[in-house]
Design a protein around this motif. Structure first.
Motif, PDB file in Angstrom:
ATOM      1  N   PHE A  47      54.916  18.698  30.379  1.00  0.00           N
ATOM      2  CA  PHE A  47      55.784  19.876  30.304  1.00  0.00           C
ATOM      3  C   PHE A  47      56.098  20.224  28.849  1.00  0.00           C
ATOM      4  N   TYR A  48      56.525  19.230  28.065  1.00  0.00           N
ATOM      5  CA  TYR A  48      56.851  19.514  26.662  1.00  0.00           C
ATOM      6  C   TYR A  48      55.597  19.809  25.844  1.00  0.00           C
ATOM      7  N   SER A  79      53.120  21.508  27.022  1.00  0.00           N
ATOM      8  CA  SER A  79      52.828  22.925  27.300  1.00  0.00           C
ATOM      9  C   SER A  79      53.718  23.846  26.474  1.00  0.00           C
ATOM     10  N   ILE A  80      54.971  23.445  26.247  1.00  0.00           N
ATOM     11  CA  ILE A  80      55.874  24.232  25.393  1.00  0.00           C
ATOM     12  C   ILE A  80      55.365  24.228  23.955  1.00  0.00           C
ATOM     13  N   TYR A  97      52.463  26.681  22.739  1.00  0.00           N
ATOM     14  CA  TYR A  97      52.713  28.062  22.293  1.00  0.00           C
ATOM     15  C   TYR A  97      52.950  28.118  20.782  1.00  0.00           C
ATOM     16  N   SER A 157      48.204  27.211  29.691  1.00  0.00           N
ATOM     17  CA  SER A 157      49.379  26.357  29.544  1.00  0.00           C
ATOM     18  C   SER A 157      50.604  26.849  30.311  1.00  0.00           C
ATOM     19  N   LEU A 158      50.668  28.157  30.566  1.00  0.00           N
ATOM     20  CA  LEU A 158      51.865  28.694  31.215  1.00  0.00           C
ATOM     21  C   LEU A 158      52.043  28.118  32.612  1.00  0.00           C
ATOM     22  N   GLN A 161      51.602  25.072  33.589  1.00  0.00           N
ATOM     23  CA  GLN A 161      52.338  23.822  33.522  1.00  0.00           C
ATOM     24  C   GLN A 161      53.810  24.054  33.176  1.00  0.00           C
ATOM     25  N   THR A 162      54.058  25.008  32.300  1.00  0.00           N
ATOM     26  CA  THR A 162      55.452  25.344  31.968  1.00  0.00           C
ATOM     27  C   THR A 162      56.183  25.858  33.201  1.00  0.00           C
TER      28      THR A 162
END
Length: 471
Positions: free
Chosen positions: A42-43, A45-46, A49, A220-221, A223-224
């Motif tokens: 999760f982190y 994926s953040i 960006y 990636s979005l 997973q976010t």
């Protein structure tokens, strides 16, 4: 032959980048739960960006310009790298603001990803790709990556060591990037600041940056959004499926990396016949690998996951059965996007082919994830890649009409279907241990597939050697 050597060097390096973490995965998945690994994913994926902003689309653009300006490497390198450095500084600033302003981001794992941003600022692999010097990239990073994996086995011992695990991943990545500056020194000379040159690069870089935003959104979005809408456990299951697919995608996408500088140079020299030969070679290689890979993975899926990830991650088989079809679309778009649209300067078409699917992915994830969790994200990922493929087929239709790989493609597909049929029948009758099942499937599948290629005359090896490899 240099092209083939570069492909093998790049392939071996890309395999290394994926293979070493994969070596650790069976160990890691037996220490951490899907929730723990979902927290990391999760982190990550953040952070992706912000890594995107730090890279600013420089990689493909820099590779192309270095390959076209070898007589003035120093000035070309510094003007591109300084733009990357400015973007990285801005990205680190925004990431710091996000951590301070968003309470959920004040997590040790999120803080560790600051090192990844620094690593992105040090990344000059595009310079060596432009020089077609893949040997240095491979050799310099191999030792660093191996040390990183050794550290995980030595120091990560319990579920409380998640911070250590992430630390080793990001630190050794940064050391790998830093090591590339040593061989670069003899080419790049002294630091030269030229604001006019930097401004010259901004527009074409931005045109390539926008598609990268779109690509990151639909990669990636998901997973976010899974982390926000469904929880970290769903992220963990989906991320493990993604990691396995990345191993397979390494083989599919490595050729595009080494083709870009070569094709860019040939287009500059107006050698269209040579370019078309390379396109035919790319499609031939991709098709030879993609079709048996997809159908073979559908056969060994359950046995492979039980060995590789363990019983706690068996649901990953569902995601892989869906997401495996992405390989076909990504293989083709790697040629149409990276090898055709970008070298021909069709940045707007490339941008359209990524931005539209990104919006589509966002909307469909909002609909499916709350109800289907990681399965909804898997479905969305396949449909998004299909949309990219569809738009790029239309954008490259003129170039595709000039190519002649279609006849061999249908024969390769037929040989792959023959392999799948035989293996499906075998799967219904063979019930040994998971490991032995896989060995039997792989052995029989290889014999049937290669035999099918030979009988159907899908590949003329003599013609391939004379027409492509020697040229």
């Amino acid at each position: 032959m240099k092209l083939i050597k570069n492909y093998l060097y790049n392939l071996s390096y890309q395999v290394l980048l994926i293979l070493l973490p994969i070596i650790t995965t069976p160990y890691v998945t037996r220490i951490f739960s899907s929730n723990d690994l979902g927290t990391y994913a999760f982190y990550n994926s953040i952070a992706t960006y912000f890594l995107l902003l730090a890279g600013l689309g420089v990689a493909n653009y820099g590779t192309r310009l270095i390959s076209q300006n070898r007589n003035r490497l120093s000035s070309t390198f510094w003007s591109i790298y300084q733009l990357q450095l400015l973007a990285t500084s801005l990205s680190i600033l925004f990431y710091a603001i996000t951590i301070i302003g968003v309470p959920r981001m004040q997590h040790p794992v999120a803080l560790l990803f600051t090192i990844s941003l620094i690593s992105k600022g040090l990344d000059i692999s595009w310079f060596f790709q432009g020089l077609e010097d893949f040997r240095r990239i491979t050799i310099r990073n191999t030792l660093v990556k191996i040390l990183g994996v050794a550290s995980i086995f030595l120091f990560v011992k319990s579920s409380e060591d998640l911070g250590k695990y992430v630390f080793f991943l990001v630190v050794f990545e940064a050391l790998g990037q830093l090591s590339m500056w040593i061989p670069a020194k003899k080419y790049i000379g002294r630091w030269v600041w030229d604001w006019e040159q930097i401004k010259y690069h901004i527009k074409p870089v931005i045109l390539l940056f926008v598609p990268q935003i779109a690509i990151t959104l639909y990669i990636s979005l998901d997973q976010t959004m899974l982390g926000i809408l469904a929880g970290n456990e769903e992220v963990g299951l989906y991320d493990q499926a993604n990691k396995i697919l990345k191993i397979l995608l390494t083989v599919v996408t490595s050729l595009g990396t080494v083709m870009l500088p070569r094709i860019s140079g040939l287009i500059t020299e107006k050698k269209e016949d040579e370019v078309n030969r390379l396109y035919n070679l790319s499609f031939l290689v991709y098709n030879l690998v993609i079709f048996p890979m997809i159908l073979g993975m559908l056969i060994i899926n359950e046995d492979f996951i039980s060995i590789f990830l363990g019983p706690d991650f068996q649901e990953v088989t569902i995601a892989i059965s869906i997401m495996i079809w992405r390989l076909f679309f990504i293989g083709w778009t790697n040629i149409m996007g990276i090898q055709i649209l970008i070298p021909h300067g069709k940045n707007k078409e490339y941008m359209l082919s990524t931005t539209v699917p990104a919006v589509f992915s966002l909307l469909l994830n909002l609909v499916l994830i709350p109800y289907l969790g990681f399965i909804g994200a898997a479905i969305t990922s396949v449909l998004s890649e299909f949309l990219v493929w569809l738009i790029q087929v239309y954008a490259t239709r003129e170039q595709l009409r000039q190519l002649s790989f279609y006849k061999s493609m249908w024969r390769i597909l037929l040989a792959s279907l023959l392999m799948f049929t035989v293996l499906l029948g075998l799967k219904m009758t063979v019930h040994f241990s998971a490991f032995l099942n896989i060995m039997i499937y792989v052995s029989v599948g290889a014999v049937v597939y290669l035999g099918g290629l030979y009988i159907l005359k899908a590949v003329d090896l003599k013609e391939l050697r004379l027409e492509y490899l020697k040229k």
